[in-house]
Design an enzyme around this catalytic site. Structure first.
Site, mmCIF file in Angstrom:
data_model
loop_
_atom_site.group_PDB
_atom_site.id
_atom_site.type_symbol
_atom_site.label_atom_id
_atom_site.label_comp_id
_atom_site.label_asym_id
_atom_site.label_seq_id
_atom_site.Cartn_x
_atom_site.Cartn_y
_atom_site.Cartn_z
ATOM 1 C CG HIS A 200 -0.229 0.190 2.398
ATOM 2 N ND1 HIS A 200 0.687 -0.957 3.238
ATOM 3 C CD2 HIS A 200 -0.252 1.478 3.339
ATOM 4 C CE1 HIS A 200 0.961 -0.243 4.577
ATOM 5 N NE2 HIS A 200 0.515 0.970 4.507
HETATM 6 N N1 UDP Z 1 -2.677 -5.697 9.016
HETATM 7 C C1 UDP Z 1 -3.868 -6.352 9.078
HETATM 8 N N2 UDP Z 1 -4.273 -6.706 8.269
HETATM 9 C C2 UDP Z 1 -4.148 -6.814 6.869
HETATM 10 C C3 UDP Z 1 -2.719 -6.381 6.677
HETATM 11 C C4 UDP Z 1 -2.144 -5.805 7.855
HETATM 12 O O1 UDP Z 1 -4.211 -6.228 10.452
HETATM 13 O O2 UDP Z 1 -4.462 -7.308 5.990
HETATM 14 C C5 UDP Z 1 -1.795 -5.246 9.925
HETATM 15 C C6 UDP Z 1 -0.369 -5.780 10.350
HETATM 16 O O3 UDP Z 1 -0.358 -6.933 11.216
HETATM 17 C C7 UDP Z 1 0.580 -4.627 10.982
HETATM 18 C C8 UDP Z 1 -0.384 -3.449 10.568
HETATM 19 O O4 UDP Z 1 -1.611 -3.890 9.994
HETATM 20 O O5 UDP Z 1 0.194 -4.817 12.355
HETATM 21 C C9 UDP Z 1 0.205 -2.662 9.356
HETATM 22 O O6 UDP Z 1 -0.194 -1.542 8.990
HETATM 23 P P1 UDP Z 1 -0.125 -0.917 7.720
HETATM 24 O O7 UDP Z 1 0.688 -1.774 6.828
HETATM 25 O O8 UDP Z 1 -1.311 -0.239 7.195
HETATM 26 O O9 UDP Z 1 1.021 0.390 8.409
HETATM 27 P P2 UDP Z 1 2.519 0.516 8.462
HETATM 28 O O10 UDP Z 1 2.766 -0.687 9.404
HETATM 29 O O11 UDP Z 1 3.075 0.143 7.188
HETATM 30 O O12 UDP Z 1 2.777 1.948 8.835
#
Ligand code: UDP
Length: 362
Positions: A200
């Protein structure tokens, strides 16, 4: 409720949930409204026990980062002026974090930054600038690792204000893995060997060329690939007319944390540009390919759990090499701490709210 906890996106909800639970009645939960939908917010608030936030800011949004941060800053300033908290907790690197730290700091309210000191040194990443701005404004920096503390000290932050707590993702992951899942929310695991993928980040979804590379890469993997589609990616696929690149992949909407982790735990490999997944793979003990230009989480690479797949590298080739067993055995234990970060952070916030100096107490 004298400890304001500000969040606006999925990862903040996941990583702050253990802190909010420990703060109990003290926690005043404020949702900035950045991701206020069922897929990225509602199902997480419910499952992780936060429930309906105490405040949901309205009118936050806008096409540009400046508009988003400015509207959240105004709304948070009004909220803090109406009912002044003793301390404000922000987590991570989103626009909500930048706005929360600014609103509190400009009113003279102490700021605790959770997951402080991450740096990719890639100034083209919006998150990197949010991290730097928040670092400059925070009073207590809860670093996840010693490396994060060193980054902050390199920027002139007083080492006495930096506390290495570990990352709350460790306890969040263990709690979600133990969370009961009903058949409606669980994702049935594929019968054979499989790969779980998420993407994403703007660098992979903002141009047709970048998104094509990622989807083609996933299609070249010699195993079933379950792609959990973030709403931003779904919209980009439609905008660029790339639906045909989904054929051959098992495409599902983004599930909640427990369902995601359960599926990821039994996968042979993860492929993702997520920040949180880079931490979770070390708790799950599952190898990860990080599809990014750079990472602010080198600990996962150094521990052997993750490999950075920059745009010049072939995603399918790297994935197939791991599936053929070329990655070697992964070490036990996570570089992100021992699962006590949330307890330490809640104690720091409570000390500040009670007028104690948390930096003396730690
Ligand atoms: N996550 C989730 N469902 C999904 C994909 C990711 O619950 O289908 C969780 C994942 O376990 C992690 C978090 O979302 O804890 C990560 O969020 P994201 O990737 O949106 O943000 P980033 O960590 O890159 O800031």
């Amino acid at each position: 409720k004298d400890v304001a906890v500000v969040f606006g996106t999925r990862p903040e909800i996941i990583k702050l949930a253990p802190v909010i639970a420990l703060l109990g009645d003290r926690a005043r939960t404020i949702h900035t409204g950045q991701h206020y939908d069922a897929e990225l917010s509602g199902q997480f608030l419910t499952q992780l026990g936060i429930g309906e936030p105490d405040e949901i800011l309205s009118g936050v949004g806008g096409a540009t980062r400046g508009q988003q941060i400015a509207t959240a800053l105004l709304a948070l300033t009004a909220s803090f002026e109406r009912d002044r908290p003793a301390v404000v907790i922000v987590q991570g690197d989103t626009n909500a974090v930048s706005a929360g730290a600014q609103a509190a700091n400009y009113l003279g309210i102490p700021v605790i930054h959770v997951e402080a000191g991450l740096r990719s040194y890639d100034r083209a990443m919006p998150e990197e600038l949010n991290r730097v701005v928040t670092g400059a404004l925070s009073d207590v920096h809860c670093a996840a690792t010693p490396h994060n503390a060193v980054n902050l000290e390199g920027e002139g932050v007083d080492p006495a204000r930096v506390i290495v707590t570990g990352n709350t993702i460790v306890e969040a992951t263990l709690a979600s893995l133990a969370h009961p899942l009903d058949s409606g929310s669980a994702i049935p695991a594929p019968a054979g060997r499989y790969v779980v993928a998420t993407t994403h980040r703007p660098e992979n979804t903002d141009t047709a060329e970048a998104l094509t590379r990622v989807l083609e890469g996933l299609r070249g993997i010699e195993a079933e690939v379950v792609l959990l589609l973030h709403p931003r990616t779904r919209a980009a696929i439609e905008r660029f007319g790339l639906e045909h690149l989904l054929s051959g992949l098992t495409v599902l909407p983004s599930p909640g944390h427990a369902a995601f982790l359960r599926l990821a735990a039994d996968a042979s490999l993860l492929v993702s540009d997520s920040g949180g997944v880079q931490e979770e793979c070390t708790v799950l003990g599952v190898p990860l390919l990080v599809v990014r230009r750079s990472t602010e989480r080198p600990e996962s690479v150094d521990s052997g759990h993750a490999r950075l797949i920059t745009p010049d590298l072939d995603i399918a080739e790297a994935a197939n090499a791991v599936l053929r067993g070329f990655a070697g055995d992964l070490p036990q234990g996570s570089p992100y701490g021992d699962g006590t970060a949330a307890r330490q952070i809640a104690d720091i916030a409570t000390d500040i709210a009670e007028g104690l100096d948390p930096l003396d107490a730690v």
